[in-house]
Structure formats: C-alpha cells, structure tokens
Design an enzyme around this catalytic site. Sequence first.
Site, PDB file in Angstrom:
ATOM      1  N   ASP A 314      71.589  14.989  42.249  1.00 53.85           N
ATOM      2  CA  ASP A 314      72.534  13.907  41.256  1.00 53.85           C
ATOM      3  C   ASP A 314      73.810  15.661  41.353  1.00 53.85           C
ATOM      4  O   ASP A 314      72.809  16.761  41.710  1.00 53.85           O
ATOM      5  CB  ASP A 314      72.830  13.806  39.715  1.00 53.85           C
ATOM      6  N   GLU A 350      73.717  13.960  46.787  1.00 51.13           N
ATOM      7  CA  GLU A 350      75.640  14.100  45.715  1.00 51.13           C
ATOM      8  C   GLU A 350      76.595  14.692  46.194  1.00 51.13           C
ATOM      9  O   GLU A 350      76.009  15.799  45.602  1.00 51.13           O
ATOM     10  CB  GLU A 350      75.518  13.259  44.631  1.00 51.13           C
TER      11      GLU A 350
END
Length: 649
Positions: A314, A350
């Site tokens: 993330d 990401e």
Amino acid sequence: MQHTDIGFGSTLTSEGCHFRLYGPDILTLEVVLFDKEGIAIACHRLERQANDHWTVFIRGIGENTGYAFLVTTATDLSAQWLLDPHAHRVQQQPAPDRTSDLVTAPEWIAYTTCHDFDWQGCERPAIAPEKTVLCEVHVKGYTKANPDLPANLRGTYSGLCHPVTLAHFRQSGITSLQLMPIAAKADETHLAAKSLTNFWGYNPIAWSAPDQRFASADPVRECKTMIRTLHAHGIEVILDVVYNHTAEEGDGGPVFHFKALDNQSYLKDEQGQFKNYTGCGNTLDVSHPPMLQAILQSLRSWVLNYQVDGFRFDLAATLGRNHDHFSSDSAFFAAIRNDPVLSRVKLIAEPWDIGPDGYQSGAFPAGWHECNDQFRDNWRSFWLHDAPASAVAPHLLGSQPQFPAQNWPQKYSINYLCYHDGFTLQDLVSFNDRHNHANGENNCDGHPDNRSNNQGTEGLAATTAVQNRREKQKRNLMTSLLFSLGIPHLLGADLHSHSQQGNNNAYCQDNDTNWVNWALSREEYKFRNWLQSLIQHRQTVMPAIMRAMTDKTSAPATISWMTPTGTPMDDQNWAGRQPFSCLIQADDNNALLYLLNPDDYPVRFRLPSSLHSWTCLVDTAEDQLAARNIHQSDCLVRPVSMVILIPAS
C-alpha cells in the site's frame, strides 16, 4: 520448538523467551506478564545496550503468555503502556475502569507465539506471471454473508478456505487471492467517535500479527491453516501490507509504540511536526535503519512462518522515500533485492503516495509489478465516456510506455478496473456520483473522479433497457481487462455484481455495504457464469501471447492497428473515439484479433487476409459465451461492444 534468530519483539526458545526492543527515546523499560484473565503476574526490567537495544531473557515462559511493555520517557516521566509493534499475536482488551486517574491495565496485550506448524508437505503453487489472475478479497467481507457456510465460520480465515469457498474460486479460475490487510489494526480516533470501525484494515498496529477479528479460535494457527489449504488447491496468497504509516496517527494522536520508543521512525518537518504523505496522519521513514530492519523482519515472518506467496504494498512510494524524494535505488529496494527470502516472492507496488514526488508509476525497480491506475482511467473513459482509441491502445498491449516488454515477465502492469477503493463494477455502471453519506463525512470523502456512467438512471433501480446497457458495459470492461497484456486484477465482489449502493470509500462500513452478496438474482447469476467462462478463455489464450511478446529465440510478434475497412490507422483515426481493430500475431497458431466498436451503431470489420478462418471467442453483445467459426472476410460488431477472434483450429 522452532529456533530462530533473536529479532525485535519476543522470541521463544525451549528455555524461555527473549524480549528485544529498539528504544533510544525511553528512560526505563519493563515487560509485564499477564495470566489468561489479563491480570498482571510478573514484571521484568529490560537492560539498555550500547546500541539502544533493550533486552531481557526470561526463563520458563511458554507460548501464549500475555505481555505488554511499561515505559517512561524524558517527556513523560509517568509510566505508560506500550504494545509490542513486532508481536505475532495481539488482542485488544475491554476498556479499563477509568474511575480514577490510574489506568491499571493496557489497552492491547501481545502474546508469545510458537510458529511450529505442520505444513503437510504442501508447497507454494508458484503460478507463472502470465498465468496469474489476481482476485482481491476481504477475509470477512467476502464470506460473512454466504449462507452456504457454517454460521460460526462466516467472516473468518476458515470460511475463506472452506470447501464451498474453494469450489467457487476454482470454478472462477482464480489463481491468486490478494487479501486486504489481515495484520492487526486499530480504529482511528475519528471513527471511534462516530461508533464506526476501520473495516478495510489499513491502519496497522502490529504488522506481523494476524487479526483476531477474522479468527474463530487461534488466529495464528487458523491463518496458517487457511494458507495451507489454499495452496493445496493451487491458489496463491498475496497479502496487502501497510508499511507506510502506523495507527499512531499525527500530532496529538494515540501512542501505541514507535512514538514513544523511537520518534525518528516518522518523517518530520522543520518544526518537528509529523509529515502526512499518506493521508493517515504520519509517514514512516523507511530510510531510518531500525525502521527498515523492523519492516524486513515482518515481511520475512509472513514468508517463513506463513508461507505467503507475495505482497501488495500500500502507498509503496513511501518505501522509496528519502524525505521529499523517491529513489528506485533506496535502501528498502536494495534490501529486498538482496534478501534470499523476499527476493523470490511476488512483489506488487501501489506506486504512489500523496506527498511530493509521490506519483512513481513505472519507476519501481526490476522484480516489482505495479498497479496501473492509467489502465483503469482510460478504459473507463473509453467505454463509459468519449475517450479516443489512442487512450486505450497502449493499455491493450501492456502499457509498454511505462512497462516495456523487454522487462517482462519480471515487471508487468497490474491491470485493474475496480479496487477496494472506488466503485465496484456494478456501481461503476449504476451511479454517476458517489453516495458516501453513511461514512459521516458529509459525502466529501472518496475520490470525485470516478469516470462512471449510470446509463441514464442513478441507482440500481432501472428499466430493462438501462439494465441491459449496464450488463453489456460490464462485459465490455471485463473483456478489456482480461484480454489486455499484463496481470489482471479482479475485485472479488465483481464476480457477484455486488453493489455498495454508490459508496466509493466504504472503508468504515462493517455491514452489507461490504459483505459480498451471495444471493444472486437471475441477471447476477448469469453474469457470474459469463465472467467465470471469460476467465477460463483468457487462460487458454493469453499466456501464449504474452510469452510470445518476450520470446527472444524466435521472431517477435507483429502488431497491426486497422480501421474497420482494413486500412492502417492514421493520426486522424487515433484522435477520435471510433471503431478500430488490433491484430497480435506471434505465429500461425498464436494470434489474437480485437474488434472494438464504441459507437451507437453496428460496424462491419474487414478481417485480415493472413489467416483464412477465425473463431469468435468473445462477443460482448451476447450474454453467453459460445464460440463460433467465421469463414467470411468480414465480421459484424454490434453497437457499443467488442469481439475477440482467434485462428480457427
């Protein structure tokens, strides 16, 4: 008992337990032991070493012994409780009696953990990148509302590997589950004040501890059993992990561990305030050696102790930060590359955070696949709005300006149209606007740029004509996803046509908004069957095409872009939103012909003469997949639809 190196946190041996923390900012440190009722039974002082490591070895301690740390700092001479940030199992305690100023018990307790486990000889599936079909699911959200599961297993690790769930994944052709965060989390202060919870889990409090809320019993053993069972059925497990911030929020936020132990764990500005490059109040400084060591220890634990197959990071731009700048040569990436354990698993980034120099799509090092938001935005705009052919052509071929084919298979685009954040596929064709009022933020949260199209009516209720248009657009979008070069990422909820009622940021909704619907209507059941068949078709065709694109031992694949009349596309053709075709030809047996018609009227495409006959594999104007041979020299593509052809066998 398993013997391991003595790292941060607690490490069990056959004689007792080692405790070790890095704490340059504290004056004293004690570990308090608790019995099964949460009552303190012993206290041991840790000794400060020259390198600011605090250590103690306590003989006679076994597994499942509760513990918490009690510290004093120079800024706060009164003792305060800290949770072990490196713990392998944690549990939040009932709110203590606050009738006096003395808080007698910690909010969180960690437990000593033995990682011995019978893996029954089960090996990792090791799915090749070109065969990988990712499916993102939330452990609780995906199984909580499934009536075919035993009630006590719904929403648990056990529910996700139950034979009913396994049969669904196998029938769907899913090779790799990408699990939304399963590490222990805490609720943000503002959510607790509104009696909401961080359902998604992107607010970590203990990186290496499987979340107790997904367990019907012992979370460590149950999580391992889940992974072992999924592996036995050929399904990989990719963990979505959050190493960009912690649950300690920003200035004035709660203190759980690092804020007191080592304040340099977080990026600060010139005034000593927390930099918020994550949107969560704080940003970890991964260039700080103790923090880097802590993250690597956690990652290795998931691979060695749980046998996970990889990670999706993330806000991964944070991992390459040196304050305001990003580098693909950062210490973190170098450490992963040189680690004999971590360098062998799947790595997905990401590739952004919200700080300066924060958008780094395509800039991650070799060995890192990346989530491709440009793929999402351009395909949505092409089918649902008025984007030209030039917007999607690069993404059909793997987004090679960002992810060149010479770097495949070590570095692919992760292609997606829907993720946990944003609209589900059903909502993408049912809502023009976000409807996030239940989140308690005046409908101001969530991304405003959804590139959605409700096909004429806002909301799920619609006429038959509107519903038919929605279903066809869902087929267009999923076909574009699964037959583009790269690794496809599906949202598990989309296999069920699940709607979040227009909520595009349902992070705090522990209810039917996030609990995937298993009671399918006739149309939803038909779409699920269609999508399952489409995935199977993808698996028979795309791996060979993708291998041909990188095969250096034979002639390279040829790419031809054509108008419906069969003439090459020119600048004027590319500039407009008009029908076009693409032929990928590796050899006589491996070719793929795409015919795309975004117009509101049917278009007849002239077929290439290099092959005499074709098989229609997909026609999105049809709600069922039925292969048919085409012997004529042209093919009719109906309005707002696409056709995929392969050479007739």
